[in-house]
Design an enzyme around this catalytic site. Structure first.
Site, PDB file in Angstrom:
ATOM      1  N   ASN A  13       3.086   2.072  -2.763  1.00 31.13           N
ATOM      2  CA  ASN A  13       3.029   0.650  -3.109  1.00 31.13           C
ATOM      3  C   ASN A  13       2.325   0.550  -4.454  1.00 31.13           C
ATOM      4  O   ASN A  13       1.103   0.710  -4.524  1.00 31.13           O
ATOM      5  CB  ASN A  13       2.266  -0.103  -2.011  1.00 31.13           C
ATOM      6  CG  ASN A  13       2.058  -1.566  -2.366  1.00 31.13           C
ATOM      7  OD1 ASN A  13       2.590  -2.061  -3.361  1.00 31.13           O
ATOM      8  ND2 ASN A  13       1.280  -2.259  -1.548  1.00 31.13           N
ATOM      9  N   TRP A  14       3.093   0.311  -5.483  1.00 35.14           N
ATOM     10  CA  TRP A  14       2.520   0.314  -6.831  1.00 35.14           C
ATOM     11  C   TRP A  14       1.741  -0.963  -7.139  1.00 35.14           C
ATOM     12  O   TRP A  14       1.100  -1.053  -8.183  1.00 35.14           O
ATOM     13  CB  TRP A  14       3.636   0.539  -7.869  1.00 35.14           C
ATOM     14  CG  TRP A  14       4.309   1.875  -7.773  1.00 35.14           C
ATOM     15  CD1 TRP A  14       4.030   2.890  -6.891  1.00 35.14           C
ATOM     16  CD2 TRP A  14       5.386   2.361  -8.590  1.00 35.14           C
ATOM     17  NE1 TRP A  14       4.857   3.964  -7.106  1.00 35.14           N
ATOM     18  CE2 TRP A  14       5.706   3.671  -8.150  1.00 35.14           C
ATOM     19  CE3 TRP A  14       6.116   1.815  -9.662  1.00 35.14           C
ATOM     20  CZ2 TRP A  14       6.723   4.428  -8.741  1.00 35.14           C
ATOM     21  CZ3 TRP A  14       7.124   2.578 -10.243  1.00 35.14           C
ATOM     22  CH2 TRP A  14       7.418   3.866  -9.789  1.00 35.14           C
ATOM     23  N   LYS A  15       1.855  -1.948  -6.278  1.00 37.74           N
ATOM     24  CA  LYS A  15       1.160  -3.243  -6.469  1.00 37.74           C
ATOM     25  C   LYS A  15       1.446  -3.778  -7.871  1.00 37.74           C
ATOM     26  O   LYS A  15       2.554  -3.584  -8.376  1.00 37.74           O
ATOM     27  CB  LYS A  15      -0.339  -3.078  -6.177  1.00 37.74           C
ATOM     28  CG  LYS A  15      -0.573  -2.446  -4.794  1.00 37.74           C
ATOM     29  CD  LYS A  15      -1.985  -2.544  -4.313  1.00 37.74           C
ATOM     30  CE  LYS A  15      -2.091  -1.881  -2.940  1.00 37.74           C
ATOM     31  NZ  LYS A  15      -3.412  -2.001  -2.348  1.00 37.74           N
ATOM     32  N   HIS A  62       1.750  -7.651   3.555  1.00 34.25           N
ATOM     33  CA  HIS A  62       0.635  -6.853   3.040  1.00 34.25           C
ATOM     34  C   HIS A  62      -0.646  -7.683   3.055  1.00 34.25           C
ATOM     35  O   HIS A  62      -0.616  -8.894   2.838  1.00 34.25           O
ATOM     36  CB  HIS A  62       0.942  -6.365   1.619  1.00 34.25           C
ATOM     37  CG  HIS A  62      -0.035  -5.335   1.158  1.00 34.25           C
ATOM     38  ND1 HIS A  62      -1.269  -5.666   0.655  1.00 34.25           N
ATOM     39  CD2 HIS A  62       0.014  -3.985   1.187  1.00 34.25           C
ATOM     40  CE1 HIS A  62      -1.924  -4.546   0.386  1.00 34.25           C
ATOM     41  NE2 HIS A  62      -1.174  -3.520   0.685  1.00 34.25           N
ATOM     42  N   GLU A 100      -2.906  -8.062   0.990  1.00 33.31           N
ATOM     43  CA  GLU A 100      -3.176  -8.838  -0.227  1.00 33.31           C
ATOM     44  C   GLU A 100      -2.359 -10.125  -0.236  1.00 33.31           C
ATOM     45  O   GLU A 100      -2.774 -11.125  -0.817  1.00 33.31           O
ATOM     46  CB  GLU A 100      -2.905  -7.966  -1.466  1.00 33.31           C
ATOM     47  CG  GLU A 100      -4.027  -6.943  -1.647  1.00 33.31           C
ATOM     48  CD  GLU A 100      -3.582  -5.565  -2.095  1.00 33.31           C
ATOM     49  OE1 GLU A 100      -2.488  -5.446  -2.672  1.00 33.31           O
ATOM     50  OE2 GLU A 100      -4.343  -4.603  -1.861  1.00 33.31           O
ATOM     51  N   GLU A 154      -2.941  -1.031   8.044  1.00 32.53           N
ATOM     52  CA  GLU A 154      -3.792  -0.944   6.856  1.00 32.53           C
ATOM     53  C   GLU A 154      -5.066  -1.756   7.096  1.00 32.53           C
ATOM     54  O   GLU A 154      -5.074  -2.971   6.893  1.00 32.53           O
ATOM     55  CB  GLU A 154      -3.054  -1.514   5.637  1.00 32.53           C
ATOM     56  CG  GLU A 154      -1.784  -0.774   5.285  1.00 32.53           C
ATOM     57  CD  GLU A 154      -1.448  -0.901   3.807  1.00 32.53           C
ATOM     58  OE1 GLU A 154      -1.318   0.147   3.157  1.00 32.53           O
ATOM     59  OE2 GLU A 154      -1.338  -2.033   3.294  1.00 32.53           O
ATOM     60  N   GLY A 204      -8.084   0.142  -1.164  1.00 36.33           N
ATOM     61  CA  GLY A 204      -8.597   0.147  -2.530  1.00 36.33           C
ATOM     62  C   GLY A 204     -10.096   0.348  -2.627  1.00 36.33           C
ATOM     63  O   GLY A 204     -10.691   0.171  -3.683  1.00 36.33           O
ATOM     64  N   SER A 219      -6.753   3.765   1.196  1.00 41.05           N
ATOM     65  CA  SER A 219      -7.429   4.902   0.563  1.00 41.05           C
ATOM     66  C   SER A 219      -6.889   6.252   1.038  1.00 41.05           C
ATOM     67  O   SER A 219      -7.640   7.228   1.117  1.00 41.05           O
ATOM     68  CB  SER A 219      -8.952   4.809   0.758  1.00 41.05           C
ATOM     69  OG  SER A 219      -9.444   3.630   0.144  1.00 41.05           O
ATOM     70  N   GLY A 268      -1.416   3.229  -1.943  1.00 44.03           N
ATOM     71  CA  GLY A 268      -1.591   2.412  -3.141  1.00 44.03           C
ATOM     72  C   GLY A 268      -1.962   3.285  -4.324  1.00 44.03           C
ATOM     73  O   GLY A 268      -1.122   3.948  -4.932  1.00 44.03           O
ATOM     74  N   GLY A 269      -3.256   3.316  -4.645  1.00 40.98           N
ATOM     75  CA  GLY A 269      -3.756   3.987  -5.848  1.00 40.98           C
ATOM     76  C   GLY A 269      -3.199   5.389  -6.076  1.00 40.98           C
ATOM     77  O   GLY A 269      -2.747   5.713  -7.184  1.00 40.98           O
TER      78      GLY A 269
HETATM   79  P1  13P Z   1      -4.950   2.114  -1.538  1.00 40.03           P
HETATM   80  O1  13P Z   1      -4.210   3.372  -1.168  1.00 40.03           O
HETATM   81  O2  13P Z   1      -5.111   1.938  -3.014  1.00 40.03           O
HETATM   82  O3  13P Z   1      -6.200   1.938  -0.752  1.00 40.03           O
HETATM   83  O4  13P Z   1      -3.972   0.903  -1.088  1.00 40.03           O
HETATM   84  C1  13P Z   1      -3.449   0.903   0.179  1.00 40.03           C
HETATM   85  C2  13P Z   1      -2.415  -0.155   0.259  1.00 40.03           C
HETATM   86  O5  13P Z   1      -2.724  -1.326   0.234  1.00 40.03           O
HETATM   87  C3  13P Z   1      -1.009   0.263   0.343  1.00 40.03           C
HETATM   88  O6  13P Z   1      -0.193  -0.818   0.640  1.00 40.03           O
END
Ligand code: 13P
Length: 256
Positions: free
Chosen positions: A9-11, A95, A97, A167, A173, A213, A234-235
């Site tokens: 997920n590149w956000k 998600h 967010e 999640e 994050g 994470s 994510g990251g």
């Molecule tokens: P991180 O891997 O950056 O914690 O993000 C997780 C996430 O929200 C994937 O959708």
């Protein structure tokens, strides 16, 4: 056996050039591996360019969201048909967010999941508790409530289009991942719930990803859990070498 499934997920990251470069790096890393499903979910505006970079590869394309209406006066929104048009297979829905920053409700998320399935997309349906909810011992109640509301009205014939992503919001994050035991406990609880809502056979087939994470260093331990079928990353998915390492570790752990 459930095929492992890793999605990046590149956000709201990358730009046109770096999105394409990242996609190409991931395609090279995945190569011909067909014992794992891999997807990347770039920002909407780069979907088409990334789709071209992924063409005739084993890496699928996903969107980070989708709107439930087919067309019309919905400024800023993107329909299932539009996502299909640019070769999306998956759509992340619900998600944290979007739940907690944008304010999406369980009802909206349920509408999006139904529309995605009807429109031929495979939803990656996210659930997870806040830190204060975990500390108050409410994790199972919160997560099962989200699962029940999100899957409301989705019939037995269609439920396996869905991947559930657990999640925990406090792990997203933050660098603090859930321990593999915490992840396993919630994943097992979700699978039991799916067995009650549908049946045991479906529960045995439905894939549940962990997200929060996830990184190369904790992939083996997380993926070794019996009910962890994949990761929503994510990251670490923004660096092709990290994502590639997580793919390779997942294959080693799950496909031995
Ligand atoms: P991180 O891997 O950056 O914690 O993000 C997780 C996430 O929200 C994937 O959708």
């Amino acid at each position: 056996m459930r095929k492992p499934f890793l999605a990046g997920n590149w956000k709201m990251n990358t730009d046109a050039a770096s999105a394409v470069a990242l996609a190409k790096g991931i395609v090279a890393a995945v190569g011909q591996a067909d014992n794992i499903d891999v997807a990347v979910c770039p920002p909407f505006v780069y979907l088409q360019a990334v789709a071209m970079a992924l063409s005739s590869s084993n890496v699928a394309l996903g969107a980070q969201d989708v709107f439930h209406q087919p067309d019309g006066a919905f400024t800023g929104e993107i329909s299932c048909k539009m996502l299909k048009d640019v070769c999306c297979t998956y759509a992340i829905i619900g998600h944290s967010e979007r739940r907690h920053v944008i304010g999406e409700t369980d009802e909206l998320i349920n509408n999006k999941i139904k529309a995605a399935i009807n429109g031929g997309l495979l939803p990656i349906f996210c659930v997870g508790e806040l830190l204060e909810e975990r500390q108050a011992g409410k994790t199972n109640r919160i997560v099962s409530d989200q699962v029940k509301k999100g899957l409301d009205g989705i019939c037995q014939e269609r439920i396996l289009a869905v991947t559930i992503a657990y999640e925990p919001v406090w792990a997203i994050g933050t660098g603090v991942n859930a321990t593999s035991q915490q992840a396993q406990e919630v994943h097992a609880m979700i699978r039991d719930l799916v067995a009650k809502l549908y049946n045991k056979e479906i529960a045995g087939q439905l894939r549940i990803q962990y997200g929060g994470s996830a990184k190369p260093a904790n992939t083996a331990e997380l993926m070794a859990q019996p009910d962890v079928d994949g990761l929503l990353i994510g990251g670490a998915s923004l660096k092709a070498s990290d994502f590639a390492a997580m793919i390779n570790t997942s294959i080693q752990v799950k496909c031995k």
